[in-house]
Motif scaffolding. Structure first.
Motif, mmCIF file in Angstrom:
data_model
loop_
_atom_site.group_PDB
_atom_site.id
_atom_site.type_symbol
_atom_site.label_atom_id
_atom_site.label_comp_id
_atom_site.label_asym_id
_atom_site.label_seq_id
_atom_site.Cartn_x
_atom_site.Cartn_y
_atom_site.Cartn_z
ATOM 1 N N THR A 104 0.834 -1.209 0.000
ATOM 2 C CA THR A 104 0.000 0.000 0.000
ATOM 3 C C THR A 104 0.866 1.256 0.000
ATOM 4 N N THR A 105 1.994 1.205 0.673
ATOM 5 C CA THR A 105 2.926 2.333 0.653
ATOM 6 C C THR A 105 3.701 2.378 -0.658
ATOM 7 N N ARG A 106 4.012 1.217 -1.186
ATOM 8 C CA ARG A 106 4.704 1.169 -2.479
ATOM 9 C C ARG A 106 3.846 1.806 -3.574
ATOM 10 N N GLN A 107 2.534 1.668 -3.481
ATOM 11 C CA GLN A 107 1.649 2.276 -4.469
ATOM 12 C C GLN A 107 1.776 3.799 -4.461
ATOM 13 N N ILE A 108 1.963 4.391 -3.269
ATOM 14 C CA ILE A 108 2.144 5.844 -3.195
ATOM 15 C C ILE A 108 3.505 6.225 -3.759
ATOM 16 N N PHE A 109 4.511 5.371 -3.529
ATOM 17 C CA PHE A 109 5.836 5.602 -4.101
ATOM 18 C C PHE A 109 5.755 5.694 -5.617
ATOM 19 N N TRP A 110 5.071 4.741 -6.234
ATOM 20 C CA TRP A 110 4.965 4.755 -7.695
ATOM 21 C C TRP A 110 4.083 5.909 -8.186
ATOM 22 N N ALA A 111 3.091 6.293 -7.420
ATOM 23 C CA ALA A 111 2.271 7.438 -7.811
ATOM 24 C C ALA A 111 3.111 8.712 -7.854
ATOM 25 N N ASN A 255 -15.274 -7.746 1.194
ATOM 26 C CA ASN A 255 -16.050 -8.623 0.311
ATOM 27 C C ASN A 255 -15.289 -9.040 -0.933
ATOM 28 N N SER A 256 -14.237 -8.274 -1.264
ATOM 29 C CA SER A 256 -13.463 -8.579 -2.466
ATOM 30 C C SER A 256 -12.193 -9.364 -2.176
ATOM 31 N N LEU A 257 -11.892 -9.609 -0.906
ATOM 32 C CA LEU A 257 -10.687 -10.355 -0.569
ATOM 33 C C LEU A 257 -10.839 -11.819 -0.957
ATOM 34 N N SER A 258 -9.704 -12.427 -1.259
ATOM 35 C CA SER A 258 -9.709 -13.868 -1.529
ATOM 36 C C SER A 258 -10.032 -14.622 -0.242
ATOM 37 N N PRO A 259 -10.503 -15.862 -0.334
ATOM 38 C CA PRO A 259 -10.847 -16.627 0.884
ATOM 39 C C PRO A 259 -9.681 -16.742 1.854
ATOM 40 N N GLU A 260 -8.467 -16.917 1.334
ATOM 41 C CA GLU A 260 -7.324 -17.044 2.218
ATOM 42 C C GLU A 260 -7.070 -15.753 2.990
ATOM 43 N N ARG A 261 -7.170 -14.642 2.311
ATOM 44 C CA ARG A 261 -6.922 -13.364 2.965
ATOM 45 C C ARG A 261 -8.063 -12.977 3.898
ATOM 46 N N SER A 262 -9.299 -13.218 3.471
ATOM 47 C CA SER A 262 -10.437 -12.820 4.304
ATOM 48 C C SER A 262 -10.471 -13.578 5.621
ATOM 49 N N ALA A 263 -9.863 -14.777 5.658
ATOM 50 C CA ALA A 263 -9.834 -15.547 6.901
ATOM 51 C C ALA A 263 -8.844 -14.958 7.902
ATOM 52 N N LEU A 264 -7.817 -14.268 7.398
ATOM 53 C CA LEU A 264 -6.777 -13.738 8.273
ATOM 54 C C LEU A 264 -6.899 -12.224 8.491
ATOM 55 N N ASP A 304 -9.131 -1.560 -6.053
ATOM 56 C CA ASP A 304 -8.892 -2.405 -7.226
ATOM 57 C C ASP A 304 -9.636 -3.721 -7.050
ATOM 58 N N GLU A 305 -9.487 -4.608 -7.982
ATOM 59 C CA GLU A 305 -10.265 -5.850 -7.980
ATOM 60 C C GLU A 305 -9.874 -6.787 -6.851
ATOM 61 N N MET A 306 -8.666 -6.642 -6.309
ATOM 62 C CA MET A 306 -8.241 -7.504 -5.218
ATOM 63 C C MET A 306 -8.791 -7.044 -3.869
ATOM 64 N N GLY A 307 -9.226 -5.794 -3.765
ATOM 65 C CA GLY A 307 -9.818 -5.292 -2.539
ATOM 66 C C GLY A 307 -8.839 -4.821 -1.496
ATOM 67 N N VAL A 308 -7.539 -4.802 -1.810
ATOM 68 C CA VAL A 308 -6.518 -4.392 -0.847
ATOM 69 C C VAL A 308 -6.024 -2.977 -1.144
ATOM 70 N N HIS A 309 -5.770 -2.681 -2.415
ATOM 71 C CA HIS A 309 -5.186 -1.407 -2.801
ATOM 72 C C HIS A 309 -6.252 -0.464 -3.349
ATOM 73 N N ALA A 310 -6.017 0.812 -3.147
ATOM 74 C CA ALA A 310 -6.865 1.822 -3.772
ATOM 75 C C ALA A 310 -6.527 1.913 -5.257
ATOM 76 N N THR A 311 -7.406 2.553 -6.011
ATOM 77 C CA THR A 311 -7.142 2.733 -7.434
ATOM 78 C C THR A 311 -5.971 3.692 -7.618
ATOM 79 N N ASP A 312 -5.397 3.673 -8.810
ATOM 80 C CA ASP A 312 -4.251 4.535 -9.090
ATOM 81 C C ASP A 312 -4.619 6.018 -8.968
ATOM 82 N N ILE A 313 -5.851 6.374 -9.300
ATOM 83 C CA ILE A 313 -6.280 7.777 -9.194
ATOM 84 C C ILE A 313 -6.236 8.230 -7.737
ATOM 85 N N ILE A 314 -6.714 7.384 -6.844
ATOM 86 C CA ILE A 314 -6.688 7.733 -5.429
ATOM 87 C C ILE A 314 -5.259 7.716 -4.897
ATOM 88 N N ALA A 315 -4.428 6.804 -5.382
ATOM 89 C CA ALA A 315 -3.014 6.804 -4.978
ATOM 90 C C ALA A 315 -2.346 8.116 -5.374
#
Length: 898
Positions: A104-111, A255-264, A304-315
């Motif tokens: 999530t911080t790396r996304q701001i770096f690239w933005a 709701n968009s997290l994968s089953p493995e991630r949503s469990a943790l 984004d579709e994975m539910g973890v990161h914000a879109t590039d516009i918001i970044a």
């Protein structure tokens, strides 16, 4: 509905009552502003904490009609600036920004990297964002700015410790003996999801332990809670503060997290970590960027579709929050207008001219008014009571501009275009105009107390009431256009470009008719016009640190008045010849076109002004505005000449053969012109709708703008009934269009038109954006009220400058073509013919003034010679230009290094 003037006798009482009510409203607003600034916002006067912790989207998908969404993030009370590569390089050249944490911080770096170099950043991302490389440290550099990302999702790496150890809240000036590593200009640390995802036991405890180590460095490195601008000149040889910030744990879209991630990654874990950060923020003074959570809170389309990161516009907006925190104050301190970086920023210190202007406006001129209010006749060297009050009005209006747009007294918020807002304001203006329609009456030639003595006569072509109305409704549209930020909408942009061209058309028309009819090319005439037009726009640059061309309407009108004057003045003894006049217009158009299009000519003129007068004008901007409407003034001149010739032919004054045909077939020609106008207007609309963007339309503007303008003029004068009515509301605003156009830059909008003024009182505890309607209503009332008084004051001051002995006379629009006709699209001043009693008083005043032997020779010369008065005014302006020079070169050198 058509109304008569039966209620004219009650108008002065009504205006006086409204004036007093508006004055009370103004004082109430001032008190409210001081209450908010000194009490409610005392802990965060520069909006640093507001930028860091609060905010709201102005363009959520589905709520606005401008795509793409998530472009306008609004911190409470300030304008967030969209940083470009040049801005970042100017602020952070030879410095580093360090990002530490997870993806999530790396996304701001690239933005941020994309802001520096979009193409280079995308290419590097393609190479490094592979499964084997993405969990490694990454670096990017461009334009002297270094960006480092340290992959450390658990906040325990050696590089993190190294950066924290070398971090200093304030970078010292270089002394040549530095041994320790230089501190980063900004360190941003963010993560937390990996503690929930990979810590098998006690994820919250591990998170707390890691964050506590970071907060220790925040507290032990001479840092503070961020309520002051981060880039300020500090005492003790220290320069520009650095930032150490913590990002909150990104709340995923569960709701968009994968089953493995949503469990943790559960809401309980994420909430517990953010609750701990909240405690550190409140009790330990940790600097947490809480606005990041608000950007994505309960907004599915923000992820984004994975539910973890914000879109590039918001970044991109997240990166801007950081850059605004670190760089706004620095760029505002050394930069030039527009002053649109108002979050976590203080305005530049006053220069000598600004201090002198405020001193004169707040202390000297009010004392002058008090002195002249007692007995002005005993003080022959002082202006009259009326002049003193006019000077006070103008001075206080300029001070109001300064305190509104160059201090934190008013909040500043961003514009947002919404078609509903634009159409609603336009509809309200139209209704006001329609409800105020009334007949135009000619001025009585004899004194009479009976209203019936004012017969309703047929108004001439483009009468004064009609041109005032034309200016008024155009001014309504232009003001709404600027306030709502509608320049992004092509069809509205085209309309506004035509309205500006219409103003210039009336300039050519009115001045040509005046010079042709009266032949008055005197210095007095030219000075009265130019002072009236330029008084406000020449004073504001000294107090606002803008320049004359910024208020582009007055410079355009000034330039084209000069062109019309020279064109009509040369060979004026032969102006009765139509062929000679048309020939002069063609030659003038050719010379002006060459002046603007031949490379190097304007550059040489502007360079000369810079060398001689310290005037720094943007030659490209001036050329652009001049060429947009380079021919419409000449169309206005030709239309003015034709109107004179046709009027003379109808009255039998011009026996020429061509005009005799016009007189004979006038009805048929009028019908043909009406039909042609009806066809041209929709044809022009469909033609311009084919333009893909404003740049394409700008190419066509000089050659086709006359078509809808002439069509409107024909239709507005097509019948006696239409010609003899006008809207009094539109006409009133038209008579004050110069003041409303100029003052809107600072007391209606903010950041030199980049944003809007806000009182910051409404909606503080709920949705602060909802207070915009109340702000608009109150600020608009004061804006119109101030413009009304300034228009009267500038007219009075103009009359005083032209003839000090007649300073008590009123200023009116000069009528160049006889009763009921307009001279130009601006309210051009002329001293009203005094009555017998007024003439006696004036003669007495002159005799007393000229016989006063105590006055020095210079004072007498100033009173008697207009040329000396104009020379003194120009000399004072030159001196102000010289003493208010830009920042010294050594300061700029330090700025470039840090």
């Amino acid at each position: 509905m058509i109304r008569s003037r039966n209620s004219a006798s009650r108008l002065p009482t009504l205006l006086l009552t409204l004036d007093r009510a508006f004055l009370l409203l103004f004082f109430g607003i001032v008190l409210g502003l001081h209450y908010r600034y000194h009490l409610l916002d005392a802990h965060d006067p520069y909006k640093c904490e507001a930028l860091l912790t609060r905010g709201q989207w102005l363009d959520i998908p589905g709520e606005t009609d401008i795509a793409p969404s998530f472009q306008d993030w609004q911190p409470p009370g300030c304008m967030m600036y969209d940083y470009k590569a040049m801005d970042i390089s100017t602020c952070l050249k030879s410095r580093r920004i360090v990002y530490i944490g997870d993806s999530t911080t790396r996304q701001i770096f690239w933005a941020t990297a994309k802001k520096l170099d979009a193409k280079g950043a995308k290419e590097q991302m393609t190479r490094q964002m592979t499964e084997a490389e993405k969990h490694k440290d990454q670096s990017f550099g461009k334009a002297g700015v270094a960006l480092d990302f340290i992959w450390d999702p658990f906040f325990n790496s050696s590089r993190l410790h190294q950066e924290l150890t070398s971090y200093r809240a304030v970078s010292p000036l270089p002394d040549g003996n530095q041994t320790r590593p230089e501190s980063a200009a900004m360190i941003v640390i963010g993560g937390g999801l990996w503690f929930a995802l990979h810590s098998e036991s006690a994820p919250l405890k591990n998170f707390k332990d890691s964050v506590d180590d970071i907060v220790y460095f925040m507290k032990s490195r001479d840092s503070k809670t961020l309520t002051l601008p981060s880039s300020r000149l500090a005492s003790g040889g220290r320069l520009f503060e650095n930032l150490l910030l913590l990002a909150p744990v990104q709340v995923p879209l569960y709701n968009s997290l994968s089953p493995e991630r949503s469990a943790l990654i559960t809401p309980e874990k994420v909430a517990a970590m953010n609750d701990y950060l909240q405690q550190l923020s409140e009790f330990e003074g940790a600097n947490i960027v809480w606005s990041y959570l608000l950007m994505t809170s309960e907004k599915k389309v923000a992820y984004d579709e994975m539910g973890v990161h914000a879109t590039d516009i918001i970044a991109n907006q997240k990166a801007d929050v950081l850059l605004n925190m670190r760089c706004n104050a620095k760029l505002a301190h050394f930069g030039e207008y527009p002053f649109d970086k108002t979050c976590c920023s203080n305005y530049r210190q006053l220069d000598r001219v600004q201090r002198l202007t405020l001193f004169l406006s707040i202390i000297v001129i009010p004392i002058l008014v008090l002195v002249t209010a007692k007995d002005s006749r005993r003080l022959k060297s002082l202006p009259s009571r009326k002049i003193s009050r006019a000077l006070l009005v103008l001075a206080l209006a300029i001070c109001y501009c300064f305190y509104a747009d160059r201090t934190q007294l008013f909040n500043k918020v961003q514009k947002r275009y919404n078609s509903t807002d634009f159409m609603t304001l336009s509809a309200i203006s139209l209704v006001l105009g329609l409800l105020s329609i009334r007949r135009s009456s000619s001025r009585p030639t004899l004194r009479s107390t009976s209203p019936s003595s004012q017969e309703i006569q047929d108004q001439p072509f483009l009468s004064r009431d009609q041109t005032d109305e034309w200016k008024g409704w155009m001014q309504f549209v232009i003001l709404i256009y600027h306030y709502t930020g509608a320049s992004k909408i092509l069809w509205i942009y085209v309309i506004v470009r035509l309205l500006v061209a219409s103003y210039l058309f009336m300039t050519g028309f009115g001045h040509t008719v005046f010079f042709y009819r009266k032949g008055d090319y005197s210095l007095r005439r030219c000075a009265s016009v130019l002072i009236r037009i330029n008084l406000l726009s020449c004073l504001l640059p000294y107090i606002m640190r803008t320049d004359y061309l910024f208020y582009y309407f007055a410079p355009l009108i000034t330039f084209w008045f000069t062109v019309v004057y020279i064109t009509m003045r040369l060979g004026c003894s032969r102006n009765s010849s139509s062929f000679f006049l048309i020939g002069k217009i063609i030659v003038s158009a050719s010379v002006v076109t060459a002046l603007n299009r031949v490379p190097g000519v304007l550059e040489a003129i502007f360079w000369s002004l810079k060398m001689a007068c310290q005037i720094n004008w943007n030659v490209s901007e001036w050329r652009f505005r001049n060429l947009l409407d380079v021919y419409i003034v000449y169309i206005g001149m030709i239309a003015g000449i034709l109107s004179i010739k046709i009027t003379d032919a109808k009255r039998g004054r011009d026996p020429s053969h061509g005009l005799d045909i016009v007189r004979k077939y006038f009805s048929a020609l009028r019908l043909f012109s009406i039909v042609l106008a009806v066809v041209v207007l929709p044809g022009f609309w469909f033609l311009t709708r084919r333009s893909p963007d404003k740049f394409h339309y700008n190419w066509w503007q000089p050659y086709i703008s006359f078509l809808p303008i002439l069509s409107f003029v024909v239709l507005r004068n097509c019948s006696r009934h239409i010609r003899n009515v006008h809207s009094s509301v539109f006409a009133w605003l038209g008579r004050h269009s110069l003041e409303t156009f100029t003052l809107q830059f600072h007391i209606w909008m903010a950041g030199d038109t980049k944003g809007l003024l806000s009182l910051g009182i409404f909606g503080r505890n709920t949705n602060f954006v909802n207070g915009r309607q109340q702000d608009f209503a109150l600020i608009t009332i004061i804006f119109v009220w101030v413009s009304w008084h300034v228009a009267s004051a500038t007219g009075t001051i103009t009359s005083w400058v032209i003839d000090p002995s007649e300073g008590r006379a009123d200023v009116e629009i000069e009528d160049p073509r006889g009763a009921g006709q307009e001279s130009s699209p601006l309210d051009l001043p002329q001293t009203k013919s005094p009555t017998k009693l007024e003439r006696r008083e004036l003669q007495s005043t002159r005799a007393e003034a000229y016989s006063t032997r105590s006055l020095g020779g210079l004072t007498r010369l100033l009173r008697e010679d207009l040329r000396v008065r104009l020379a003194v005014i120009l000399g004072v302006m030159w001196l102000c230009n010289v003493v208010s020079l830009p920042i010294m070169k050594d300061s700029l050198y330090l700025f470039s290094k840090y």
